[in-house]
Design a protein around this motif. Structure first.
Motif, PDB file in Angstrom:
ATOM      1  N   PHE A 130      44.784  49.358  45.007  1.00  0.00           N
ATOM      2  CA  PHE A 130      45.402  49.796  43.759  1.00  0.00           C
ATOM      3  C   PHE A 130      44.463  49.456  42.612  1.00  0.00           C
ATOM      4  N   ALA A 131      44.384  50.351  41.630  1.00  0.00           N
ATOM      5  CA  ALA A 131      43.694  50.054  40.376  1.00  0.00           C
ATOM      6  C   ALA A 131      44.501  50.650  39.239  1.00  0.00           C
ATOM      7  N   GLY A 132      44.789  49.833  38.227  1.00  0.00           N
ATOM      8  CA  GLY A 132      45.527  50.370  37.103  1.00  0.00           C
ATOM      9  C   GLY A 132      46.098  49.293  36.206  1.00  0.00           C
ATOM     10  N   ALA A 133      46.834  49.733  35.200  1.00  0.00           N
ATOM     11  CA  ALA A 133      47.402  48.828  34.203  1.00  0.00           C
ATOM     12  C   ALA A 133      48.589  48.070  34.792  1.00  0.00           C
ATOM     13  N   ARG A 134      48.576  46.766  34.597  1.00  0.00           N
ATOM     14  CA  ARG A 134      49.642  45.887  35.075  1.00  0.00           C
ATOM     15  C   ARG A 134      49.880  44.787  34.044  1.00  0.00           C
ATOM     16  N   THR A 135      51.048  44.195  34.097  1.00  0.00           N
ATOM     17  CA  THR A 135      51.334  43.048  33.240  1.00  0.00           C
ATOM     18  C   THR A 135      50.510  41.854  33.707  1.00  0.00           C
ATOM     19  N   PRO A 140      52.293  36.947  30.067  1.00  0.00           N
ATOM     20  CA  PRO A 140      53.277  38.003  30.330  1.00  0.00           C
ATOM     21  C   PRO A 140      53.412  39.051  29.238  1.00  0.00           C
ATOM     22  N   ASP A 141      52.988  38.740  28.024  1.00  0.00           N
ATOM     23  CA  ASP A 141      53.079  39.723  26.946  1.00  0.00           C
ATOM     24  C   ASP A 141      51.837  40.606  26.859  1.00  0.00           C
ATOM     25  N   SER A 142      50.902  40.414  27.780  1.00  0.00           N
ATOM     26  CA  SER A 142      49.647  41.164  27.750  1.00  0.00           C
ATOM     27  C   SER A 142      49.564  42.109  28.940  1.00  0.00           C
ATOM     28  N   THR A 143      48.731  43.121  28.795  1.00  0.00           N
ATOM     29  CA  THR A 143      48.492  44.082  29.865  1.00  0.00           C
ATOM     30  C   THR A 143      47.003  44.091  30.194  1.00  0.00           C
ATOM     31  N   VAL A 144      46.697  44.187  31.472  1.00  0.00           N
ATOM     32  CA  VAL A 144      45.314  44.182  31.944  1.00  0.00           C
ATOM     33  C   VAL A 144      45.138  45.314  32.950  1.00  0.00           C
ATOM     34  N   ILE A 145      43.897  45.552  33.334  1.00  0.00           N
ATOM     35  CA  ILE A 145      43.615  46.446  34.449  1.00  0.00           C
ATOM     36  C   ILE A 145      43.431  45.592  35.699  1.00  0.00           C
ATOM     37  N   ALA A 146      44.190  45.908  36.734  1.00  0.00           N
ATOM     38  CA  ALA A 146      44.110  45.169  37.993  1.00  0.00           C
ATOM     39  C   ALA A 146      43.385  46.000  39.037  1.00  0.00           C
ATOM     40  N   MET A 147      42.530  45.344  39.796  1.00  0.00           N
ATOM     41  CA  MET A 147      41.894  45.919  40.975  1.00  0.00           C
ATOM     42  C   MET A 147      42.358  45.080  42.156  1.00  0.00           C
ATOM     43  N   ALA A 148      43.153  45.666  43.037  1.00  0.00           N
ATOM     44  CA  ALA A 148      43.804  44.906  44.100  1.00  0.00           C
ATOM     45  C   ALA A 148      43.475  45.495  45.463  1.00  0.00           C
TER      46      ALA A 148
END
Length: 299
Positions: A130-135, A140-148
């Motif tokens: 998965f790659a995309g925007a996640r909390t 917890p109030d921020s959003t990042v891009i996750a590469m999982a």
């Protein structure tokens, strides 16, 4: 490496949030203990990723602090707010090449910028991605891009443990510049000086102890009143240097054995630096994660 132990964000590498590595997580699948999740978060703006960068999760499984396995993530130029990602798996000598080399296990996949994640599984069934925007699990109030990536634990080659770290490199005028790295959580607080932090980010884990041990001993003397021998004992016990996460899949996953999404690393790091005197009681990571891959919640 933008998060320091006080919970504040530091400046992004080269002033570009897309190159900013936030956190690295390693833990067993909650539903299948025979699988391990590797999650790298980056880009606290949660915007499209840098198309000239290589984002990498690297694994050393023989103890020489050199990459034996590397998952390389590269992103396309964004078009109308959409972006594609490729994932290459590099082994042994290829895992030590700066460029994104290796076998392509996922190609041209959509990056998820909406609440609904695009989940992918390799043809062999071994790898989920998965790659995309996640909390952000840590903020917890921020959003990042996750590469999982989730994979069979046996693939790591742990004997009995492995060392895992992440790197961001960007192609500048035809040469890759190492601009950020991630291993232990919240290490940037160790380097308040911009020049030291840039040097550390550009370095390799197998040089950490020789180059940075004295710096960390001095810092711990200032923050916690550690004697030299006490600081060395604490660094050795945690494995702070080299800056890689150690993970033994036969032991319960909790930092510093890997790192789960809910580990309270802010409190841990504050206690570590102050010799147990200063907990961060007003900072609590979120605990409401998804039961299934990719585990991080939608923004």
């Amino acid at each position: 490496m933008s998060t320091d132990f006080t919970g504040l964000r530091r400046g992004a590498p080269l002033g570009d949030p897309r190159l900013d590595l936030c956190d690295l997580y390693v833990f067993p699948s909650p539903k299948d203990p025979g699988r391990t999740a590797l999650i790298l978060t980056a880009n606290p703006d949660a915007s499209p990723m840098h198309p000239d960068a290589v984002y990498r999760i690297a694994i050393d499984n023989d103890g020489d602090l050199r990459n034996d396995i590397a998952f390389n993530f590269t992103f396309s130029e964004p078009v109308n707010g959409r972006q594609k990602v490729d994932v290459r798996l590099a082994l042994q000598s290829e895992a030590r090449v700066d460029a994104a080399v290796g076998s392509e296990i996922f190609g041209g996949l959509d990056v998820s910028f909406s609440d609904e994640p695009h989940l992918w599984r390799s043809r062999s069934g071994s790898f989920s991605f998965f790659a995309g925007a996640r909390t952000d699990a840590a903020f917890p109030d921020s959003t990042v891009i996750a590469m999982a990536v989730e994979l069979p634990t046996a693939y790591l080659g742990a004997a009995p443990d492995v060392r895992i770290w992440a790197r961001c490199s960007v192609n500048v005028d035809g040469r890759f510049q190492h601009v950020d790295r991630a291993g232990h959580p919240w290490v940037s607080g160790f380097f308040p000086d911009d020049a030291d932090r840039a040097e550390f980010n550009a370095d390799e884990p197998n040089r950490d102890q020789g180059r940075w041990m004295g710096h960390l001993i001095e810092l711990m003397g200032e923050t916690g009143g550690y004697s030299r021998s006490e600081a060395i004992d604490a660094i050795t016990a945690e494995g702070t240097l080299p800056d890689v996460l150690t993970y033994n899949p036969r032991k319960p996953a909790r930092y510093p054995n890997g790192r789960t999404l809910g580990d309270d690393v802010a409190d841990y790091r504050s206690r570590f630096l102050t010799k147990g005197r200063t907990p961060l009681t007003d900072f609590t990571p979120r605990q409401d994660f998804l039961p299934d891959f990719p585990y991080l919640c939608a923004p």
